[in-house]
Design a protein around this motif. Structure first.
Motif, PDB file in Angstrom:
ATOM      1  N   THR A   1      -2.249 -32.893 -13.576  1.00  0.00           N
ATOM      2  CA  THR A   1      -2.617 -32.005 -14.684  1.00  0.00           C
ATOM      3  C   THR A   1      -3.690 -32.627 -15.561  1.00  0.00           C
ATOM      4  O   THR A   1      -4.710 -31.990 -15.866  1.00  0.00           O
ATOM      5  N   ILE A   2      -3.492 -33.878 -15.983  1.00  0.00           N
ATOM      6  CA  ILE A   2      -4.437 -34.450 -16.949  1.00  0.00           C
ATOM      7  C   ILE A   2      -5.771 -34.800 -16.300  1.00  0.00           C
ATOM      8  O   ILE A   2      -6.819 -34.708 -16.945  1.00  0.00           O
ATOM      9  N   ARG A   3      -5.771 -35.181 -15.014  1.00  0.00           N
ATOM     10  CA  ARG A   3      -7.013 -35.620 -14.371  1.00  0.00           C
ATOM     11  C   ARG A   3      -7.772 -34.451 -13.743  1.00  0.00           C
ATOM     12  O   ARG A   3      -8.973 -34.311 -13.953  1.00  0.00           O
ATOM     13  N   TYR A   4      -7.079 -33.630 -12.965  1.00  0.00           N
ATOM     14  CA  TYR A   4      -7.763 -32.544 -12.260  1.00  0.00           C
ATOM     15  C   TYR A   4      -7.901 -31.298 -13.142  1.00  0.00           C
ATOM     16  O   TYR A   4      -9.017 -30.823 -13.385  1.00  0.00           O
ATOM     17  N   LEU A   5      -6.788 -30.755 -13.593  1.00  0.00           N
ATOM     18  CA  LEU A   5      -6.860 -29.556 -14.423  1.00  0.00           C
ATOM     19  C   LEU A   5      -7.640 -29.858 -15.703  1.00  0.00           C
ATOM     20  O   LEU A   5      -8.547 -29.110 -16.085  1.00  0.00           O
ATOM     21  N   GLY A   6      -7.318 -30.975 -16.343  1.00  0.00           N
ATOM     22  CA  GLY A   6      -8.062 -31.366 -17.538  1.00  0.00           C
ATOM     23  C   GLY A   6      -9.521 -31.638 -17.248  1.00  0.00           C
ATOM     24  O   GLY A   6     -10.408 -31.286 -18.039  1.00  0.00           O
ATOM     25  N   GLY A   7      -9.804 -32.275 -16.106  1.00  0.00           N
ATOM     26  CA  GLY A   7     -11.186 -32.587 -15.758  1.00  0.00           C
ATOM     27  C   GLY A   7     -12.039 -31.350 -15.567  1.00  0.00           C
ATOM     28  O   GLY A   7     -13.189 -31.286 -16.037  1.00  0.00           O
ATOM     29  N   PHE A   8     -11.511 -30.354 -14.874  1.00  0.00           N
ATOM     30  CA  PHE A   8     -12.260 -29.116 -14.667  1.00  0.00           C
ATOM     31  C   PHE A   8     -12.468 -28.361 -15.982  1.00  0.00           C
ATOM     32  O   PHE A   8     -13.569 -27.881 -16.272  1.00  0.00           O
TER      33      PHE A   8
END
Length: 634
Positions: free
Chosen positions: A217-224
């Motif tokens: 969540t924090i790296r992928y969803l947050g990153g996008f």
């Protein structure tokens, strides 16, 4: 497969053939696990040509980016992405939600500003700042080029030997985590190369059996989401991919009580198996999904995403004053039954971002609900009383360190550990933000002492870098004057060393021997974990506090930290973790987590950039430093 003996050999053979045909047509390909030394040397797809630092011909004109995903309507202020292929769906839910919690909407409430009103700088100040800014950017480009050459579209670069490691789903964590850093630093060609690579990511099939929902969540969803917001919605595919990740992760919430499965066997869920949340879940992994799912809901009108995290918030809210240390949540929670019986409490690892997200969620929702403010303010009294402590130091510094406690005997005995963590350095920024937005000016003094405490630790190791975990001697009273004898007794009695200590020594003599042999600087009673793994939390709070106060001494502290980190962690390929910050020549560990590019260098860059870069009155940053646009406050 077992068959009765009376069956014929032909039948057995036929069944075996049928089984193997089915098996080899349905199993997923095996992925080799992360090897901490050499990593994988398997061939990678060719990375794009570098756009900076290494002379190269300009890439040919880009082909149009193909868009995938989002079909729900967006708010009028956001351009709706074109429809394309939809992410692969899970099975129908076993425990569907009958009535969704609505996303708060309306004009934002007035929230006090965070950022200082900066005045014009002199030419000398500007020249120094821009020189430092360029040095940070150069370091970022060095690591990014190493990632492109050796680990393109993989999770992590192995920064000493080359190759890559699969650690967070296998989709390319470093690539996605770095998107908004690339944009912020003006590396547009590299950003667009990365966006093209994003188009090839299939978030319906991870390369790992167990998926960490929080980290994803924090790296992928947050990153996008952060890259989409920071680039002013110019790249719709970023929102499409965010929705694809969100739809996939939403399957982890399909439990009887709608609490997420934090370490998720996604393949079993995809095949239709029922699942339950874990009875021993880390509070940070349950309570730190709010910002990302809320921002996704705001951008897509996907109310179910907000509903998913609001149900978690309500459980935390209902139980906040029922724990053995009322106001705080323990490190471990029973997510399966919504209970909080554990007795360990900290704002460090495994709990940190649950607290961090309370004031940030208030900002992201535009102050339209007071729930997160109420919950945040309820944490402050027990935090100030039990978690923060003033250590005794040789220079009598007025600083604070964030530690942890255990509660024994139905809250009758609270035992502090006086243990500091690099992870705990985020607290200075959190308390500072809370002081500003909730109009609590006295808390700003606490924030300053916490930030100064992290700087103090950096300044007092051999390398000028903070260790992962350490202990300090607490003050006995308000004066807190240095007492070398008391410090030595702490070192002698708290040491975990069991070999080599000469017999017959007093506690002070033992402490002096241990301090010398184990390289324990004055002020520390022990150093439990001597590594530095390229962490961002100290520079995070220093950046935030500089933006709040405008005091140049925090830029100077950041520069000392950056030069020390760059000096000890740089490799021929990128930057690597080090094993002992107390050693004159620490060894390097062959690991570079994605937060080095996503957070650490982003904060170092931002503190020397124009104050409009990551303006804290316009963006709220998730725990991976991804910026989400805040509603405009009147």
């Amino acid at each position: 497969m077992f068959l009765p003996r009376r069956r014929s050999t032909a039948l057995v053979l036929a069944c075996c053939i049928a089984f193997f045909l089915w098996y080899f047509n349905t199993i997923e390909p095996t992925v080799r696990p992360f090897a901490p030394s050499l990593g994988s040397q398997e061939p990678l797809g060719q990375p794009p040509l570098p756009s900076e630092a290494i002379p190269a011909p300009k890439p040919p004109p880009q082909t149009p980016i193909q868009n995938h995903g989002a079909t729900e309507p967006l708010p009028p202020s956001q351009p709706a992405p074109p429809t394309g292929s939809k992410p692969k769906a899970h099975h129908s839910e076993h425990y569907p939600v009958k009535s969704l919690v609505p996303l708060p909407k309306g004009a934002s409430a007035k929230i006090s500003k965070i950022q200082h009103a900066f005045s014009a700088e002199t030419q000398d100040e500007q020249a120094e700042r821009e020189e430092r800014l360029a040095a940070v950017k150069k370091s970022f480009v060095h690591s990014w080029q190493g990632y492109k050459k050796h680990a393109w579209k993989q999770d992590e670069l192995v920064p000493i030997h080359g190759g890559y490691a699969t650690t967070f789903g296998g989709w390319g964590a470093t690539l996605v985590d770095s998107l908004d850093s690339l944009w912020m630093m003006g590396l547009t060609d590299d950003f667009e190369d990365a966006v093209k690579a994003v188009d090839e990511m299939d978030f319906s099939v991870p390369k790992m059996e167990d998926l960490n929902v929080f980290e994803t969540t924090i790296r992928y969803l947050g990153g996008f989401l952060g890259a989409y917001d920071l680039s002013d919605a110019q790249y719709p595919i970023l929102l499409d991919k965010a929705k694809e990740v969100g739809e996939f992760l939403y399957g982890a919430f399909d439990t009887p009580n709608r609490m997420p499965v934090t370490r998720w066997k996604w393949e079993e869920s995809k095949k239709g198996a029922k699942q339950e949340a874990h009875p021993n879940a880390l509070i940070a992994e349950v309570g730190s999904l709010t910002l990302e799912f809320t921002r996704l809901a705001q951008l897509t009108d996907g109310v179910k995403f907000y509903d998913a995290i609001q149900r978690i918030t309500d459980v935390l809210d209902e139980n906040q004053n029922r724990t053995v240390l009322p106001g705080l949540w323990p490190v471990i929670m029973d997510a399966q039954h919504g209970q909080f019986a554990d007795v360990g409490f900290t704002l460090g690892g495994m709990a940190d971002s649950t607290y961090e997200y309370l004031p940030k969620q208030h900002m992201l929702l535009g102050g339209l609900t007071q729930q997160y403010k109420k919950m945040y303010e309820a944490t402050l009294a027990p935090i100030m009383k039990h978690i923060f402590f003033r250590p005794m130091t040789p220079d009598n510094a007025d600083i604070l360190v964030s530690s942890g406690v255990r509660v024994n005997g139905n809250a009758e005995v609270i035992v502090p550990d006086f243990e500091g963590q690099h992870l705990g350095c985020f607290t200075g920024g959190m308390i500072g933000i809370g002081a500003k937005i909730f109009d609590r000016p006295d808390d700003l003094k606490t924030a300053r002492r916490l930030v100064d405490g992290c700087i103090w630790v950096y300044n007092h190791t051999q390398t000028g870098i903070m260790p992962e975990i350490f202990n300090m001697v607490p003050c006995k009273n308000q004066d807190c004057k240095w007492d070398e004898g008391r410090w030595l007794k702490f070192v002698g009695t708290k040491t975990r060393r069991i070999e080599g200590i000469p017999e017959g020594l007093s506690d002070e003599e033992k402490g002096r021997w241990v301090a010398r042999e184990d390289r324990i600087p004055q002020g520390f009673s022990s150093i439990k974990d001597r590594r530095y793994i390229l962490r961002p939390e100290a520079i995070e709070s220093i950046f935030i506090f500089y933006r709040m106060t405008g005091e140049k001494k925090y830029q100077d502290a950041a520069w000392r930290m950056f030069t020390a980190i760059e000096n000890y962690t740089r490799t021929d390929i990128a930057n690597a973790a080090i094993d002992d910050v107390t050693a004159e020549t620490p060894g390097k560990d062959d690991r570079m987590e994605s937060f080095w590019l996503a957070e650490t260098l982003k904060y170092f860059y931002a503190i020397f950039a124009d104050p409009e870069v990551l303006n804290l009155d316009k963006y709220v940053l998730n725990t991976e430093a991804h910026p989400f646009k805040r509603p405009i406050s009147p």
